[in-house]
Design an enzyme around this catalytic site. Sequence first.
Site, PDB file in Angstrom:
ATOM      1  N   SER A   1      87.612 -71.597  46.298  1.00 51.51           N
ATOM      2  CA  SER A   1      86.917 -70.303  46.331  1.00 51.51           C
ATOM      3  C   SER A   1      85.403 -70.497  46.244  1.00 51.51           C
ATOM      4  CB  SER A   1      87.384 -69.435  45.170  1.00 51.51           C
ATOM      5  OG  SER A   1      88.792 -69.436  45.109  1.00 51.51           O
TER       6      SER A   1
HETATM    7  C1  LIG Z   1      92.074 -69.267  47.186  1.00 52.73           C
HETATM    8  S1  LIG Z   1      93.277 -70.463  46.885  1.00 52.73           S
HETATM    9  C2  LIG Z   1      93.026 -70.828  45.169  1.00 52.73           C
HETATM   10  C3  LIG Z   1      91.757 -71.516  44.822  1.00 52.73           C
HETATM   11  C4  LIG Z   1      91.878 -72.374  43.605  1.00 52.73           C
HETATM   12  N1  LIG Z   1      92.013 -71.645  42.377  1.00 52.73           N
HETATM   13  C5  LIG Z   1      90.816 -73.436  43.530  1.00 52.73           C
HETATM   14  O1  LIG Z   1      90.152 -73.569  42.491  1.00 52.73           O
HETATM   15  O2  LIG Z   1      90.673 -74.188  44.495  1.00 52.73           O
HETATM   16  C6  LIG Z   1      94.786 -69.536  46.779  1.00 52.73           C
HETATM   17  C7  LIG Z   1      95.986 -70.398  46.519  1.00 52.73           C
HETATM   18  O3  LIG Z   1      97.065 -69.535  46.153  1.00 52.73           O
HETATM   19  C8  LIG Z   1      98.249 -70.117  46.624  1.00 52.73           C
HETATM   20  N2  LIG Z   1      99.316 -69.097  46.612  1.00 52.73           N
HETATM   21  C9  LIG Z   1      99.625 -68.166  47.553  1.00 52.73           C
HETATM   22  N3  LIG Z   1     100.692 -67.441  47.171  1.00 52.73           N
HETATM   23  C10 LIG Z   1     101.063 -67.904  45.965  1.00 52.73           C
HETATM   24  C11 LIG Z   1     102.116 -67.578  45.063  1.00 52.73           C
HETATM   25  N4  LIG Z   1     102.982 -66.622  45.343  1.00 52.73           N
HETATM   26  N5  LIG Z   1     102.209 -68.288  43.915  1.00 52.73           N
HETATM   27  C12 LIG Z   1     101.333 -69.284  43.618  1.00 52.73           C
HETATM   28  N6  LIG Z   1     100.339 -69.649  44.448  1.00 52.73           N
HETATM   29  C13 LIG Z   1     100.192 -68.963  45.588  1.00 52.73           C
HETATM   30  C14 LIG Z   1      97.879 -70.645  47.989  1.00 52.73           C
HETATM   31  O4  LIG Z   1      98.806 -71.620  48.427  1.00 52.73           O
HETATM   32  C15 LIG Z   1      96.473 -71.192  47.721  1.00 52.73           C
HETATM   33  O5  LIG Z   1      96.520 -72.549  47.410  1.00 52.73           O
END
Ligand SMILES: C[S@@+](CC[C@H](N)C(=O)[O-])C[C@H]1O[C@@H](n2cnc3c(N)ncnc32)[C@H](O)[C@@H]1O
Length: 375
Positions: free
Chosen positions: A86
């Site tokens: 992010s």
């Molecule tokens: C914007 S990224 C997160 C950024 C992260 N916190 C970082 O510091 O890099 C969003 C993440 O949420 C995950 N995601 C999507 N749906 C999800 C779910 N139902 N449960 C857990 N993770 C999920 C995606 O695979 C992705 O890796």
Amino acid sequence: MVAELVGAGELRSEWRGAFERVARHRFIPRTVWVEDGGRLVPLDRDDDEGAWLERCYANDFVITQVDDGAPVGPGRVGRQITSSASRPDVVAMMLAALEVEAGMNVLEIGTGTGWNAALLAERLGAGRVTSVEVDPDVAGRARRTLLGEGHAVTVLDGDGVLGCPSRAPFDRVIATVAADRVPYAWAEQTRPGGRVLVPWTTDFHNGALVAFVVEREGGVPMMRGRVVGNVAFMPLRAQRGRRASLGRHVQGVDQARLSSTDLHPSQAIGEYDASLAVGLRVPRCKLIVSHQDDGGYTVWLVDPWSGAWAGLECAPGVEKFSVRQWGGRDLWTEVEAAHGWWEGLGRPAADRWGLTVTPEGQFVWLDVEEQRIDR
Ligand SMILES: C[S@@+](CC[C@H](N)C(=O)[O-])C[C@H]1O[C@@H](n2cnc3c(N)ncnc32)[C@H](O)[C@@H]1O
């Protein structure tokens, strides 16, 4: 990057040390994805380390996975962003809004690269952060990186919608992935008085950050919160909905119903407060903007479920816009009516909206819970 964030007043002093100690590039994979002429193409650290490092330390999100990790091949172009690191200013803003204190037990939803989890662990100490990631490859990579960098974070493969009952109760929950329907499990697994931070979206609107406080009413957990920021995150995997595509969904152009409007589409779509409100009233409506060489553009509203669409032509200097609508819904008419509704409410800013999540579901309100909005 840290100096820039501090200079812009975006990094609170209590988070500065963590941002200095946790090097972002260590969490970014060797291959990232960049936009090139409207397409997503891979950028490999081995091919251009300078460009790769620049991405890692720009105040921008870094795309780390597309199309759920479909293999990179020669000439491959990505379609959908499915994981990213992010934006640093958004991370800083959300961590400040989380209001953590040393020793708190925190759950993160959406581990991604593990960078945010590492920042949290740096403040909270070993064994205090649990992070759930739905994509097993992304989770595995983050787990290895966090271990290698010396952060004692528990990374679990799984659906974050379910939270993590085995490690509850939590003092804080932070979702780094967006929810249209906010999972009740996050309220259930948080202590009374605890905070839950959720990027909230609609099909129409990119998103707003809601800071919830959890309470027990008659012994039953529930949470209510207000919009506290402007953020755009990718949706929870199970809430992705349908992707709109001009090629697949814009049919019957010759038979479309024709009309015109004085409302500039950017007033309903481009203005943050207005579009957030419009999204509350116009479900299942996705936006696509296509640009023409002459500076004009077309705003497309598409309902990928029913196939209805609307198109508005916008040319520079023009104040009346031609509208074409097709299918079982008049999507522009709905958007225009929703915009009028928002104006009738006195054009409320985003921070006047609130959301309550109970075992029965969620509802939206304006200023106070009694002013409930039927969606
Ligand atoms: C914007 S990224 C997160 C950024 C992260 N916190 C970082 O510091 O890099 C969003 C993440 O949420 C995950 N995601 C999507 N749906 C999800 C779910 N139902 N449960 C857990 N993770 C999920 C995606 O695979 C992705 O890796």
